[in-house]
Design a protein around this motif. Structure first.
Motif, PDB file in Angstrom:
ATOM      1  N   ARG A  94       0.856  -1.168   0.000  1.00 23.32           N
ATOM      2  CA  ARG A  94       0.000   0.000   0.000  1.00 23.32           C
ATOM      3  C   ARG A  94       0.903   1.232   0.000  1.00 23.32           C
ATOM      4  NH1 ARG A  94      -2.547   4.087  -0.912  1.00 23.32           N
ATOM      5  NH2 ARG A  94      -4.261   4.905   0.324  1.00 23.32           N
ATOM      6  N   CYS A 143      -3.979  -2.726   6.808  1.00 22.40           N
ATOM      7  CA  CYS A 143      -4.386  -1.415   6.314  1.00 22.40           C
ATOM      8  C   CYS A 143      -5.764  -1.099   6.892  1.00 22.40           C
ATOM      9  CB  CYS A 143      -4.439  -1.425   4.792  1.00 22.40           C
ATOM     10  SG  CYS A 143      -4.916   0.161   4.097  1.00 22.40           S
ATOM     11  N   ALA A 144      -5.957   0.135   7.348  1.00 25.70           N
ATOM     12  CA  ALA A 144      -7.256   0.512   7.916  1.00 25.70           C
ATOM     13  C   ALA A 144      -8.371   0.355   6.892  1.00 25.70           C
ATOM     14  CB  ALA A 144      -7.204   1.950   8.422  1.00 25.70           C
ATOM     15  N   SER A 252      -0.923   2.248   8.429  1.00 28.71           N
ATOM     16  CA  SER A 252      -0.459   3.562   7.979  1.00 28.71           C
ATOM     17  C   SER A 252       0.454   4.239   9.000  1.00 28.71           C
ATOM     18  CB  SER A 252      -1.655   4.467   7.680  1.00 28.71           C
ATOM     19  OG  SER A 252      -2.514   4.538   8.801  1.00 28.71           O
ATOM     20  N   TYR A 278      -7.843   8.295   8.052  1.00 27.65           N
ATOM     21  CA  TYR A 278      -7.617   7.347   9.154  1.00 27.65           C
ATOM     22  C   TYR A 278      -8.414   7.719  10.405  1.00 27.65           C
ATOM     23  CZ  TYR A 278      -4.193   5.911   5.827  1.00 27.65           C
ATOM     24  OH  TYR A 278      -3.606   5.514   4.656  1.00 27.65           O
TER      25      TYR A 278
HETATM   26 MO   LIG Z   1      -3.182   1.702   4.830  1.00 23.38          MO
END
Ligand SMILES: [Mo]
Ligand SMILES: Nc1nc2c(c(=O)[nH]1)N[C@H]1C(S)=C(S)[C@@H](COP(=O)(O)O)O[C@H]1N2
Length: 417
Positions: A94, A143-144, A252, A278
């Motif tokens: 990502r 990853c969120a 992240s 986020y």
């Molecule tokens: Mo991410």
């Protein structure tokens, strides 16, 4: 900053098409590119193969799924996450910007600065290896936006399905050891990272992403400044030669191509810390509603989740034979207490065998066996519960405008014949 010399007239060093050359391209194709000046930046006629010299797919399993290539976003299908420790070739990618093309470990430095550092201090990679004790941890990075594709109404951003998660073995030094060596002021509240990647606009002054965590998370034993992954140098796409690695929180916060950490006296305000990035709404919102910015909070520990890595969805299985299932489960800062599986759409559940984590913040392996009673179509579901009794939802969880934290149960389809 790394220097970027053009390799030829049509493309710059990263394989980006020079806008001014679209007309030339037309000539090469033997046709006129009408309205070439109106085409979007970086547009390339299909007749031309793009070759990015930094293409991470060149070292990935061929069945990973490319969601985008500028920036590179690559997802792992769940059945390729079957390894206990995720190998580099199966790890999702990502990126928010462009992979830096000049990373030299021999000259790489890490600077600690910021208003809450007693004084700024710079370390070479060799200093870090020599001066601090080395630690190795398996750390789950999710990853969120993993699971975003499951939200309805659809939200903007990469449409990740299940596979934006990994658990590799990271080696480096504890961030808290470095911070102790630098010395902090009593008002230290947050750290923020800075990486060497380049903004999509290729403007070196623009920040790509600069996120961070509060001091209590920065000070955890497992928060590493790492130079190795699975016993090897970190692959370029995953942050070589130095990366911040923080398990359990949105991935992240694990800054790649790390060159600076700022110790802040307030919540870090770097790129993608502000606005709605986020963050999720404080109050539960109706799907499709987007509350004002001041009603959002930063995502910290990720919610409990599991993935079925075997069998692969769509298989057929002979009638009368039990079906073995396995996968991993994780719960942010928490431990997973149990995993259950269902073959009747959640009407009944049976317990899976669950292993403890290798270390804190590593995912946990589970396995089970189901016996479908007769031929037909089945879905196998897995559901994890964390140590506080919180379970994964069976359907889409609380919708949120940025499409974060979808931890609904993973399901695979099986035909018994
Ligand atoms: Mo991410
Ligand atoms: N410097 C930098 N660090 C970064 C990013 C980035 O774009 N630039 N992306 C972040 C995000 S959103 C995620 S999910 C993870 C992905 O890590 P991976 O590509 O190694 O799987 O890196 C994080 N660290």
């Amino acid at each position: 900053m790394p220097t970027r010399k053009p390799t030829n007239r049509l493309f710059d060093r990263r394989g980006f098409l020079r806008q001014s050359t679209l007309a030339t391209l037309g000539t090469m194709l033997g046709t006129e590119l009408v309205f070439a000046d109106r085409l979007p930046p970086n547009y390339l006629p299909l007749a031309f193969d793009r070759t990015d010299p930094l293409d991470p797919m060149s070292s990935k399993h061929k069945d990973l799924i490319v969601l985008s290539d500028k920036p590179w976003n690559i997802e792992t299908p769940p059945h390729l996450l079957d390894d206990r420790v995720t190998p580099a070739e199966r790890m999702f990618v990502r990126n928010n910007g462009l992979i830096p093309d000049a990373v030299d470990p021999t000259t790489w430095t890490l600077t600690i600065n910021g208003e809450s550092a007693r004084a700024a201090k710079t370390y070479t990679l060799a200093d870090l290896k020599k001066r601090f004790r080395t630690h190795t941890y398996q750390l789950t990075l999710e990853c969120a936006g993993n699971g975003r594709a499951g939200f309805f109404p659809k939200t903007a951003g990469n449409q990740w399905s299940e596979g934006a998660v990994s658990c590799a073995e990271w080696t480096g030094v504890r961030l808290k050891d470095i911070l102790a060596d630098v010395g902090l002021k009593p008002d230290a509240a947050y750290i923020g990272y800075y990486g060497r990647d380049l903004h999509l606009s290729q403007d070196p002054k623009k920040e790509v992403i600069s996120r961070g965590v509060p001091m209590f998370k920065a000070f955890e034993d497992e928060t590493l400044v790492a130079w190795a992954m699975n016993g090897q140098d970190i692959p370029l796409a995953h942050g070589a030669p130095l990366r911040l690695v923080i398990g359990g929180w949105p991935a992240s916060v694990s800054g790649k191509w790390l060159h600076t950490i700022s110790v802040r006296n307030k919540i870090h305000d770097g790129a993608k810390m502000t606005g709605k990035s986020y963050k999720v709404p404080i109050d539960p919102v109706e799907p499709g509603q987007d509350p004002p910015e001041n009603r959002f909070k930063i995502i910290e520990s990720m919610p409990v989740k599991s993935v079925i890595t075997f069998p692969k969805t769509g298989i057929t299985s002979p009638n009368g034979r039990p079906i073995a299932l396995r996968g991993h489960a994780w719960a942010g800062d928490r431990v997973v207490r149990s995993v259950e599986v269902s073959m009747d759409f959640g009407a009944t559940w049976q317990p899976a065998k669950l292993e403890p984590p290798r270390n804190r913040l590593a995912w946990q392996h589970w396995s089970a066996e189901v016996r479908p009673p007769r031929p037909g179509y089945y879905e196998l579901w897995a559901r994890a519960t964390d140590e506080t009794g919180v379970s994964q939802p069976m359907v889409m969880p609380q919708w949120n405008p940025e499409g974060y934290c979808n931890n609904a149960c993973h399901r695979v389809a099986v035909k018994v014949v």
